[in-house]
Design a protein around this motif. Structure first.
Motif, PDB file in Angstrom:
ATOM      1  N   SER A 199       0.818  -1.217   0.000  1.00 21.04           N
ATOM      2  CA  SER A 199       0.000   0.000   0.000  1.00 21.04           C
ATOM      3  C   SER A 199       0.852   1.268   0.000  1.00 21.04           C
ATOM      4  CB  SER A 199      -0.940   0.003   1.208  1.00 21.04           C
ATOM      5  OG  SER A 199      -1.880  -1.049   1.087  1.00 21.04           O
ATOM      6  N   ILE A 200       2.184   1.087   0.040  1.00 19.91           N
ATOM      7  CA  ILE A 200       3.120   2.219  -0.035  1.00 19.91           C
ATOM      8  C   ILE A 200       4.206   1.810  -1.033  1.00 19.91           C
ATOM      9  CG2 ILE A 200       4.510   3.862   1.315  1.00 19.91           C
ATOM     10  CD1 ILE A 200       3.164   2.755   3.867  1.00 19.91           C
ATOM     11  N   PRO A 201       3.815   1.699  -2.319  1.00 19.85           N
ATOM     12  CA  PRO A 201       4.726   1.094  -3.304  1.00 19.85           C
ATOM     13  C   PRO A 201       6.066   1.830  -3.420  1.00 19.85           C
ATOM     14  CG  PRO A 201       2.539   1.476  -4.248  1.00 19.85           C
ATOM     15  CD  PRO A 201       2.545   2.113  -2.905  1.00 19.85           C
ATOM     16  N   ASP A 202       7.116   1.039  -3.614  1.00 21.16           N
ATOM     17  CA  ASP A 202       8.452   1.571  -3.909  1.00 21.16           C
ATOM     18  C   ASP A 202       9.037   2.418  -2.794  1.00 21.16           C
ATOM     19  OD1 ASP A 202       8.345   0.361  -6.458  1.00 21.16           O
ATOM     20  OD2 ASP A 202       7.159   2.055  -7.197  1.00 21.16           O
ATOM     21  N   PHE A 203       8.638   2.158  -1.558  1.00 21.92           N
ATOM     22  CA  PHE A 203       9.244   2.854  -0.423  1.00 21.92           C
ATOM     23  C   PHE A 203       9.682   1.811   0.603  1.00 21.92           C
ATOM     24  CE2 PHE A 203       9.059   4.841   3.797  1.00 21.92           C
ATOM     25  CZ  PHE A 203       9.968   5.869   3.606  1.00 21.92           C
ATOM     26  N   TYR A 204      10.937   1.871   0.983  1.00 18.29           N
ATOM     27  CA  TYR A 204      11.493   0.880   1.914  1.00 18.29           C
ATOM     28  C   TYR A 204      12.273   1.603   2.991  1.00 18.29           C
ATOM     29  CZ  TYR A 204      10.314  -2.003  -2.070  1.00 18.29           C
ATOM     30  OH  TYR A 204       9.642  -2.604  -3.097  1.00 18.29           O
ATOM     31  N   GLU A 205      12.157   1.116   4.203  1.00 15.30           N
ATOM     32  CA  GLU A 205      12.885   1.750   5.304  1.00 15.30           C
ATOM     33  C   GLU A 205      13.097   0.726   6.411  1.00 15.30           C
ATOM     34  OE1 GLU A 205      15.086   4.501   6.585  1.00 15.30           O
ATOM     35  OE2 GLU A 205      13.811   5.155   4.921  1.00 15.30           O
ATOM     36  N   ASP A 206      14.207   0.879   7.118  1.00 11.78           N
ATOM     37  CA  ASP A 206      14.480  -0.001   8.258  1.00 11.78           C
ATOM     38  C   ASP A 206      13.489   0.274   9.390  1.00 11.78           C
ATOM     39  OD1 ASP A 206      16.573  -1.260   7.069  1.00 11.78           O
ATOM     40  OD2 ASP A 206      18.144  -0.203   8.181  1.00 11.78           O
ATOM     41  N   VAL A 207      12.966  -0.814   9.966  1.00 11.89           N
ATOM     42  CA  VAL A 207      12.051  -0.697  11.113  1.00 11.89           C
ATOM     43  C   VAL A 207      12.541  -1.638  12.209  1.00 11.89           C
ATOM     44  CG1 VAL A 207       9.689  -1.006  11.946  1.00 11.89           C
ATOM     45  CG2 VAL A 207      10.081  -0.159   9.627  1.00 11.89           C
ATOM     46  N   GLU A 208      12.578  -1.108  13.421  1.00 16.32           N
ATOM     47  CA  GLU A 208      12.971  -1.904  14.579  1.00 16.32           C
ATOM     48  C   GLU A 208      11.710  -2.374  15.306  1.00 16.32           C
ATOM     49  OE1 GLU A 208      16.607  -1.196  17.574  1.00 16.32           O
ATOM     50  OE2 GLU A 208      14.902   0.113  17.954  1.00 16.32           O
ATOM     51  N   ARG A 209      11.643  -3.688  15.532  1.00 17.25           N
ATOM     52  CA  ARG A 209      10.489  -4.273  16.230  1.00 17.25           C
ATOM     53  C   ARG A 209      10.990  -5.388  17.142  1.00 17.25           C
ATOM     54  NH1 ARG A 209       5.524  -3.467  13.317  1.00 17.25           N
ATOM     55  NH2 ARG A 209       5.797  -2.847  11.142  1.00 17.25           N
ATOM     56  N   PRO A 210      10.126  -5.875  18.057  1.00 17.88           N
ATOM     57  CA  PRO A 210      10.493  -7.049  18.840  1.00 17.88           C
ATOM     58  C   PRO A 210      10.953  -8.194  17.918  1.00 17.88           C
ATOM     59  CG  PRO A 210       8.540  -6.070  19.761  1.00 17.88           C
ATOM     60  CD  PRO A 210       8.842  -5.298  18.488  1.00 17.88           C
ATOM     61  N   ALA A 211      12.040  -8.868  18.335  1.00 16.89           N
ATOM     62  CA  ALA A 211      12.637  -9.898  17.488  1.00 16.89           C
ATOM     63  C   ALA A 211      11.784 -11.160  17.441  1.00 16.89           C
ATOM     64  CB  ALA A 211      14.040 -10.230  17.994  1.00 16.89           C
ATOM     65  N   ARG A 212      11.048 -11.434  18.549  1.00 18.51           N
ATOM     66  CA  ARG A 212      10.207 -12.625  18.603  1.00 18.51           C
ATOM     67  C   ARG A 212       8.836 -12.247  19.127  1.00 18.51           C
ATOM     68  NH1 ARG A 212      12.147 -16.321  22.496  1.00 18.51           N
ATOM     69  NH2 ARG A 212      13.436 -14.630  23.316  1.00 18.51           N
ATOM     70  N   VAL A 213       7.823 -12.905  18.595  1.00 19.79           N
ATOM     71  CA  VAL A 213       6.453 -12.664  19.078  1.00 19.79           C
ATOM     72  C   VAL A 213       5.701 -13.987  19.172  1.00 19.79           C
ATOM     73  CG1 VAL A 213       6.149 -10.289  18.224  1.00 19.79           C
ATOM     74  CG2 VAL A 213       5.667 -12.209  16.698  1.00 19.79           C
ATOM     75  N   ARG A 214       4.754 -14.003  20.081  1.00 19.80           N
ATOM     76  CA  ARG A 214       3.802 -15.114  20.143  1.00 19.80           C
ATOM     77  C   ARG A 214       2.473 -14.557  19.646  1.00 19.80           C
ATOM     78  NH1 ARG A 214       2.451 -20.090  21.862  1.00 19.80           N
ATOM     79  NH2 ARG A 214       4.662 -20.605  22.007  1.00 19.80           N
ATOM     80  N   VAL A 215       1.888 -15.236  18.672  1.00 17.74           N
ATOM     81  CA  VAL A 215       0.667 -14.747  18.026  1.00 17.74           C
ATOM     82  C   VAL A 215      -0.439 -15.778  18.191  1.00 17.74           C
ATOM     83  CG1 VAL A 215      -0.370 -14.102  15.808  1.00 17.74           C
ATOM     84  CG2 VAL A 215       1.949 -13.367  16.356  1.00 17.74           C
ATOM     85  N   ARG A 216      -1.617 -15.289  18.519  1.00 17.61           N
ATOM     86  CA  ARG A 216      -2.800 -16.152  18.603  1.00 17.61           C
ATOM     87  C   ARG A 216      -3.785 -15.698  17.527  1.00 17.61           C
ATOM     88  NH1 ARG A 216      -4.955 -15.536  24.222  1.00 17.61           N
ATOM     89  NH2 ARG A 216      -3.135 -16.804  24.762  1.00 17.61           N
TER      90      ARG A 216
END
Ligand code: NI
Length: 178
Positions: free
Chosen positions: A97-114
């Protein structure tokens, strides 16, 4: 199955908080089929229903490279992060939804998803690496959050302005005008 158009910035529907899915019916399965086909065609590794303009809490993911391994699609209904690691990791993210735009993002390295699967059964998994990032990126979408919300304000405002300008040039009107 059918391809559906992917909405992009500055479409204000991307900011909607999607609604929980309560009915696991044929219509939901058909929407998942369309989401997967649209995601593969783009091509992308993740897609939330709201990116097709549909505010339902539904996500498709497939991290398998299209050419060198068989498809491994994941279908997530009402996904939520129930735990995230204190350690962080950084990936360069992009968004259909944001074509041709890339950027580094910092997030939690591991997640538990339900989440619930296509039959409505509750599932849970722990993920790391790119899958952890992709899950967080898609779950953000169903909460009206975009990956550019995690980058610097200066960069975010610059990309929003660029897309708003392009939309004005193309349509002569703001797709997000109310
Ligand atoms: Ni995205």
């Amino acid at each position: 199955m059918a391809l559906r158009p992917i909405i992009s910035l500055p479409d204000s529907r991307l900011r909607l908080v999607s609604k929980p899915v309560t009915t696991f019916d044929h219509e939901m399965l058909a929407l998942f089929d369309d989401m997967l086909e649209t995601m593969y065609e783009a091509p992308g590794i993740g897609l939330a229903a709201i990116q097709l303009g549909i505010d339902k809490r539904m996500v498709t993911l497939d991290l398998a490279k299209r050419d060198d391994s068989p498809p491994q699609p994941l279908f997530l209904v009402n996904p939520e992060i129930v735990w995230s690691s204190p350690e962080l990791s950084t990936y360069e993210e992009g968004c259909l939804s944001i074509p041709d735009f890339y950027e580094d993002v910092e997030r939690p390295a591991r997640v538990r998803v339900r989440w619930q699967d296509r039959q409505g059964a509750v599932q849970e998994m722990e993920a790391d690496g790119l899958l952890a990032t992709a899950l967080q990126h898609e779950i953000d979408h169903i909460n009206g959050v975009l990956f550019i919300d995690h980058i610097s304000r200066l960069k975010r405002e610059r990309v929003i302005r660029k897309f708003a300008k392009a939309a004005r040039r193309e349509g002569g009107r703001e797709p997000d005008a109310r």
